[in-house]
Enzyme design. Sequence first.
Site, short mmCIF file in Angstrom:
data_model
loop_
_atom_site.label_atom_id
_atom_site.label_comp_id
_atom_site.label_asym_id
_atom_site.label_seq_id
_atom_site.Cartn_x
_atom_site.Cartn_y
_atom_site.Cartn_z
N LEU A 1 0.83 -1.20 0.00
CA LEU A 1 0.00 0.00 0.00
C LEU A 1 0.87 1.26 0.00
O LEU A 1 0.54 2.26 -0.65
CB LEU A 1 -0.93 0.01 1.21
CG LEU A 1 -1.84 1.24 1.34
CD1 LEU A 1 -2.76 1.36 0.13
CD2 LEU A 1 -2.64 1.19 2.63
N TYR A 2 1.99 1.21 0.74
CA TYR A 2 2.91 2.35 0.74
C TYR A 2 3.34 2.66 -0.69
O TYR A 2 3.30 3.82 -1.13
CB TYR A 2 4.13 2.02 1.60
CG TYR A 2 5.26 3.02 1.46
CD1 TYR A 2 5.12 4.32 1.94
CD2 TYR A 2 6.46 2.67 0.84
CE1 TYR A 2 6.15 5.25 1.81
CE2 TYR A 2 7.49 3.59 0.70
CZ TYR A 2 7.33 4.87 1.18
OH TYR A 2 8.34 5.79 1.05
N ALA A 3 3.74 1.64 -1.43
CA ALA A 3 4.16 1.84 -2.82
C ALA A 3 3.02 2.39 -3.66
O ALA A 3 3.23 3.28 -4.50
CB ALA A 3 4.66 0.52 -3.40
N THR B 1 0.53 4.29 -2.69
CA THR B 1 0.29 5.71 -2.39
C THR B 1 1.36 6.59 -3.02
O THR B 1 1.08 7.71 -3.45
CB THR B 1 0.23 5.98 -0.88
OG1 THR B 1 1.48 5.61 -0.26
CG2 THR B 1 -0.91 5.21 -0.23
#
Length: 437
Positions: A247-249, A251
């Site tokens: 999810l970090y990637a 965003t």
Amino acid sequence: MRVLEDDMFPSTPGKVKIERATAMNRQLHRCFASTSTMFLWALFLVAMTASYLSFQSFVDTSSKYFAASWGGLHWERQIRASAAPRRPPGSAAGAGMSVLVTGAAGFVGTHCSLALRKRGDGVVGIDNFNSYYDPSLKKARRSLLASHGVFVIEGDINDGRLLAKLFDVVPFTHVLHLAAQAGVRYAMENPASYVHSNIAGLVTLLEACKDADPQPAIVWASSSSVYGLNDKVPFTESDRTDQPASLYAATKKAGEEITHTYNHIYGLSITGLRFFTVYGPWGRPDMAYFSFTRNILQGKPITVYRGKNRVDLARDFTYIDDIVKGCLGSLDTAGTSTGTGGKKRGPAPYRIFNLGNTSPVTVPNLVSILEKHLRVKAKKNVVEMPGNGDVPFTHANISLARQQLGYKPTTNLDVGLKKFVKWYLSYYGYTRGSKNL
């Protein structure tokens, strides 16, 4: 029966009419008097209620005003003083920039702010000092910045009023946007924080920059994580980035698309930087090299992940000083935004660069280097990498950054970790030869 009738109907009809009229007048008077009194009391209660609500609203507003960590003439003077460039007149480097640094009390933000101030640029920082990791480390960084004349506001980039006020007080020439919710694995625990900071916060900042006059040029931190499941190495800026592994990637990839939109519609100059595993003094405690150091010194085991088929994980570790050079080089070459009053007047630069070291090192090798500098043997638990969003390797192609920014990393992992260990032992109070070591 006659008596009863006489009692009921007196023999003087006129007198009865007068008495009846008088009685009715008295009743009506009492009624109207009572109604008037009730009306007056009602008005009084309404007035008191309105007064209370107005006072409560004033108290609430005042409380918010006084509770806020920004605002006021003294605050504005601090902002202007910190934002003022301090390069000597006639400097070959020009008059200097006025830079708003978001995430200024973070790892990269602190180092970039210090470097900008050192060369004479004006710097104002903003940070929300959240508890993703120990806030005391962030506050120590803020104290370090304050000792060098850099003022850091405690505030959130989602606060549009605060950002508008900042641009009203200072005509920033550049924004270095480093504020973000970091960490790949934490996204599985608190996904909303990534949307709040990395997407909503970015949009709020871009809105403030779009409306500013003049519009600043923006340099912001994307991530090497956008390459996701891409298995072509080394990673090049033109490679596909539509397969995020976390999810970090996702965003950060969304951030690249959002910034492109604001560049296209509003003429904002945008430079995105894909950082590759940044490390060094004042680093983030959630990073592997940092937590390994802590656990090795405390005699606790460390977990070393291994990929499929027992392949060691590898990272393109990049020392903080090299990342700072890339950030400042990006600011220096950012060009100008072309919008006015939120309207685009012409095309503006839109760029993306990899900032890495180009020399991936395996995690077991990282541990060996730490053991050497700490002079302590690590207790290792080697396990297979879980499906938590991490990727098995990263490797940056930095040809574009070298060509356009003059970016050239000079610190290898051995030298960089030696500097980190020296800082760590000093900051946390370890001494050579003590029982702690």
